[in-house]
Design a protein around this motif. Structure first.
Motif, mmCIF file in Angstrom:
data_model
loop_
_atom_site.group_PDB
_atom_site.id
_atom_site.type_symbol
_atom_site.label_atom_id
_atom_site.label_comp_id
_atom_site.label_asym_id
_atom_site.label_seq_id
_atom_site.Cartn_x
_atom_site.Cartn_y
_atom_site.Cartn_z
ATOM 1 N N SER A 151 0.815 -1.219 0.000
ATOM 2 C CA SER A 151 0.000 0.000 0.000
ATOM 3 C C SER A 151 0.846 1.264 0.000
ATOM 4 C CB SER A 151 -0.926 0.012 1.217
ATOM 5 O OG SER A 151 -0.180 0.204 2.406
ATOM 6 N N ARG A 152 0.211 2.346 -0.415
ATOM 7 C CA ARG A 152 0.866 3.652 -0.393
ATOM 8 C C ARG A 152 1.133 4.106 1.045
ATOM 9 N NH1 ARG A 152 -1.816 8.092 -4.141
ATOM 10 N NH2 ARG A 152 -1.159 6.470 -5.611
ATOM 11 N N ASP A 153 0.204 3.754 1.950
ATOM 12 C CA ASP A 153 0.388 4.133 3.360
ATOM 13 C C ASP A 153 1.631 3.468 3.949
ATOM 14 O OD1 ASP A 153 -1.827 5.793 3.472
ATOM 15 O OD2 ASP A 153 -3.178 4.196 4.138
ATOM 16 N N TYR A 154 1.863 2.213 3.580
ATOM 17 C CA TYR A 154 3.059 1.496 4.048
ATOM 18 C C TYR A 154 4.314 2.225 3.576
ATOM 19 C CZ TYR A 154 6.413 -2.348 4.681
ATOM 20 O OH TYR A 154 7.486 -3.110 5.050
ATOM 21 N N SER A 155 4.327 2.568 2.296
ATOM 22 C CA SER A 155 5.499 3.248 1.727
ATOM 23 C C SER A 155 5.742 4.594 2.402
ATOM 24 C CB SER A 155 5.289 3.449 0.222
ATOM 25 O OG SER A 155 6.373 4.154 -0.345
ATOM 26 N N LYS A 156 4.652 5.328 2.648
ATOM 27 C CA LYS A 156 4.789 6.634 3.291
ATOM 28 C C LYS A 156 5.290 6.485 4.726
ATOM 29 C CE LYS A 156 2.150 10.758 4.567
ATOM 30 N NZ LYS A 156 0.812 11.420 4.545
ATOM 31 N N ALA A 157 4.705 5.546 5.464
ATOM 32 C CA ALA A 157 5.106 5.350 6.861
ATOM 33 C C ALA A 157 6.547 4.855 6.954
ATOM 34 C CB ALA A 157 4.157 4.360 7.540
ATOM 35 N N TRP A 158 6.940 3.977 6.053
ATOM 36 C CA TRP A 158 8.326 3.502 6.037
ATOM 37 C C TRP A 158 9.277 4.655 5.748
ATOM 38 C CZ3 TRP A 158 12.611 3.214 2.947
ATOM 39 C CH2 TRP A 158 13.594 2.268 3.287
ATOM 40 N N GLY A 159 8.909 5.515 4.804
ATOM 41 C CA GLY A 159 9.733 6.677 4.479
ATOM 42 C C GLY A 159 9.832 7.647 5.652
ATOM 43 N N ASN A 160 8.722 7.840 6.355
ATOM 44 C CA ASN A 160 8.741 8.718 7.528
ATOM 45 C C ASN A 160 9.675 8.169 8.603
ATOM 46 O OD1 ASN A 160 6.906 10.480 6.385
ATOM 47 N ND2 ASN A 160 5.131 9.612 7.443
ATOM 48 N N ARG A 161 9.689 6.853 8.734
ATOM 49 C CA ARG A 161 10.576 6.221 9.717
ATOM 50 C C ARG A 161 12.035 6.465 9.354
ATOM 51 N NH1 ARG A 161 12.663 0.655 10.321
ATOM 52 N NH2 ARG A 161 12.738 0.075 12.555
ATOM 53 N N GLN A 162 12.380 6.364 8.078
ATOM 54 C CA GLN A 162 13.755 6.628 7.653
ATOM 55 C C GLN A 162 14.123 8.093 7.865
ATOM 56 O OE1 GLN A 162 13.831 3.035 7.495
ATOM 57 N NE2 GLN A 162 15.734 3.949 6.766
ATOM 58 N N ARG A 163 13.162 8.967 7.607
ATOM 59 C CA ARG A 163 13.395 10.401 7.825
ATOM 60 C C ARG A 163 13.608 10.685 9.305
ATOM 61 N NH1 ARG A 163 9.044 11.994 5.813
ATOM 62 N NH2 ARG A 163 9.796 11.855 3.665
ATOM 63 N N LEU A 164 12.849 9.986 10.164
ATOM 64 C CA LEU A 164 13.021 10.149 11.604
ATOM 65 C C LEU A 164 14.443 9.761 12.004
ATOM 66 C CD1 LEU A 164 11.968 10.569 14.521
ATOM 67 C CD2 LEU A 164 11.301 8.144 14.499
ATOM 68 N N ARG A 165 14.968 8.687 11.436
ATOM 69 C CA ARG A 165 16.326 8.250 11.757
ATOM 70 C C ARG A 165 17.328 9.365 11.440
ATOM 71 N NH1 ARG A 165 18.579 3.278 13.736
ATOM 72 N NH2 ARG A 165 20.745 3.849 14.055
ATOM 73 N N GLN A 166 17.124 10.014 10.318
ATOM 74 C CA GLN A 166 18.001 11.124 9.937
ATOM 75 C C GLN A 166 17.873 12.278 10.925
ATOM 76 O OE1 GLN A 166 16.673 11.866 5.894
ATOM 77 N NE2 GLN A 166 18.304 10.620 5.041
ATOM 78 N N GLU A 167 16.630 12.547 11.366
ATOM 79 C CA GLU A 167 16.408 13.620 12.329
ATOM 80 C C GLU A 167 17.114 13.317 13.652
ATOM 81 O OE1 GLU A 167 12.404 14.860 13.024
ATOM 82 O OE2 GLU A 167 11.876 14.838 10.892
ATOM 83 N N ILE A 168 16.987 12.078 14.123
ATOM 84 C CA ILE A 168 17.614 11.695 15.387
ATOM 85 C C ILE A 168 19.135 11.824 15.285
ATOM 86 C CG2 ILE A 168 18.014 9.809 17.006
ATOM 87 C CD1 ILE A 168 15.204 10.927 17.183
ATOM 88 N N ASP A 169 19.699 11.326 14.197
ATOM 89 C CA ASP A 169 21.144 11.457 14.007
ATOM 90 C C ASP A 169 21.550 12.929 13.968
ATOM 91 O OD1 ASP A 169 21.468 8.724 13.921
ATOM 92 O OD2 ASP A 169 21.497 8.598 11.720
ATOM 93 N N GLY A 170 20.712 13.740 13.341
ATOM 94 C CA GLY A 170 21.016 15.168 13.216
ATOM 95 C C GLY A 170 21.013 15.884 14.556
ATOM 96 N N ILE A 171 20.001 15.606 15.396
ATOM 97 C CA ILE A 171 19.942 16.317 16.670
ATOM 98 C C ILE A 171 21.051 15.835 17.616
ATOM 99 C CG2 ILE A 171 17.491 16.900 16.509
ATOM 100 C CD1 ILE A 171 16.846 14.627 18.380
ATOM 101 N N ILE A 172 21.446 14.577 17.507
ATOM 102 C CA ILE A 172 22.580 14.101 18.302
ATOM 103 C C ILE A 172 23.859 14.819 17.858
ATOM 104 C CG2 ILE A 172 24.079 12.121 18.764
ATOM 105 C CD1 ILE A 172 21.549 10.372 18.639
ATOM 106 N N TYR A 173 24.056 14.913 16.557
ATOM 107 C CA TYR A 173 25.263 15.576 16.041
ATOM 108 C C TYR A 173 25.297 17.049 16.444
ATOM 109 C CZ TYR A 173 28.627 17.625 12.845
ATOM 110 O OH TYR A 173 29.687 18.326 12.330
#
Length: 323
Positions: free
Chosen positions: A118-140
């Motif tokens: 589904s499109r919702d799966y793809s969107k939610a998976w993408g949001n999760r990857q974006r969150l990982r980038q955000e977490i790495d960014g705020i730690i840095y």
């Protein structure tokens, strides 16, 4: 050419706004170009110009705005901290670990609630990857200037989730909440005491993002009086939530009163005392009464709807009845 203070005063007079004397000149200098001229000439959008006729009206609007921010900011901080703590407790219970890596694999799995095609799966998976980038960014960004991160960096150990929460913005937190597995979200809204007959898990996400806009405007001294801080459409489910829970209709977040109601709702649900909730309501009403008397009604009514008083009365009743 940039306007000097004298030329700006002349520009105000040319625009039909009376200003004169050393006192008003000093006030204009203290307020600055935006808050002393640009920021309060309109409501919401630049084309919605106000019929201002005197510089005292601009200073009254600035005072109005500043008093609102002074009232709301500490409550926003308390609510933000409480929301993070409710979420942290649920995440720790679900993952059985404070390690972000473990939480990532066990609890930040909301995408699995959708069909993989589904499109919702793809969107939610993408949001999760974006969150990982955000977490790495705020730690840095915080590894040198925040002890709570630097301590774990220097010890060469994993940074626990509670430390990451300390440096998260409310926007980061909203993205984190959005990626949680539904079982974790359900635990959080159950703990808060939100209704089971509405999609409270989704509604809490919308609440976080609505408050995020307000919090950022307050923290960066943006104008909050006309809710120009909204970055997008407020989900209509919040209208249904406030109607069902507080008995207050016509809540559309087109004026600041509705954001006050939302804060009162969350504060009481998270068991802030009735006194604390009433202090917010009464403090807001006192500000409204002062500036209703100081501003011409045709200006005041552009910011505050006539329904504000009745909504605050209903909010008091909600606080009194809510256990």
């Amino acid at each position: 050419m940039p306007k000097t203070l004298n030329s700006l005063m002349q520009h105000l007079r040319t625009s039909g706004i009376a200003i004169s004397g050393s006192t008003q000149k000093r006030k204009l200098k203290n307020l600055g170009y935006y808050h002393g001229y640009k920021g309060y000439r309109f409501v919401g959008k630049a084309e919605n110009r106000l019929a201002l006729s005197d510089f005292s009206q601009i200073t009254a609007l600035n005072d109005f705005d500043m008093q609102l921010k002074t009232l709301l900011y500490p409550r926003m901080m308390l609510v933000e901290t409480a929301l993070k703590n409710y979420t942290l407790e649920a995440v720790l219970a679900d993952s059985k670990s404070e390690s972000f890596e473990t939480i990532w694999s066990r609890s930040l799995t909301g995408y699995r609630g959708y069909a993989s095609s589904s499109r919702d799966y793809s969107k939610a998976w993408g949001n999760r990857q974006r969150l990982r980038q955000e977490i790495d960014g705020i730690i840095y960004r915080n590894h040198n200037n925040r002890d709570v991160i630097r301590h774990f960096r220097d010890a060469d150990t994993g940074i626990p989730i509670w430390a990451i929460f300390e440096v998260m913005t409310l926007g980061n937190f909203g993205a984190f909440y959005d990626c949680l597995d539904m079982r974790v979200k359900s635990s959080i809204v159950h703990d808060v005491g939100m209704p089971t007959n509405l999609d409270s898990a989704a509604l809490l996400k919308h609440i976080i993002y609505a408050l995020k806009d307000l919090r950022n405007a307050i923290a960066h001294n943006g104008v909050v009086l006309d809710v120009r801080f909204k970055t997008g459409h407020i989900n209509t489910g919040l209208t249904a939530l406030i109607k069902q829970e507080m008995g207050i209709g016509k809540v559309d977040f087109s004026d600041i009163t509705d954001y006050v109601l939302l804060l009162v709702y969350l504060m009481r649900k998270m068991r802030f005392t009735k006194t604390e909730c009433r202090q917010l309501i009464n403090g807001y009403q006192a500000i409204l009464e002062r500036f209703r008397n100081e501003l011409p009604f045709d200006i005041y009514s552009k910011f505050i709807k006539t329904s504000a008083r009745s909504k605050l009365d209903e909010a008091r009743q909600f606080v009194s009845l809510e256990r």
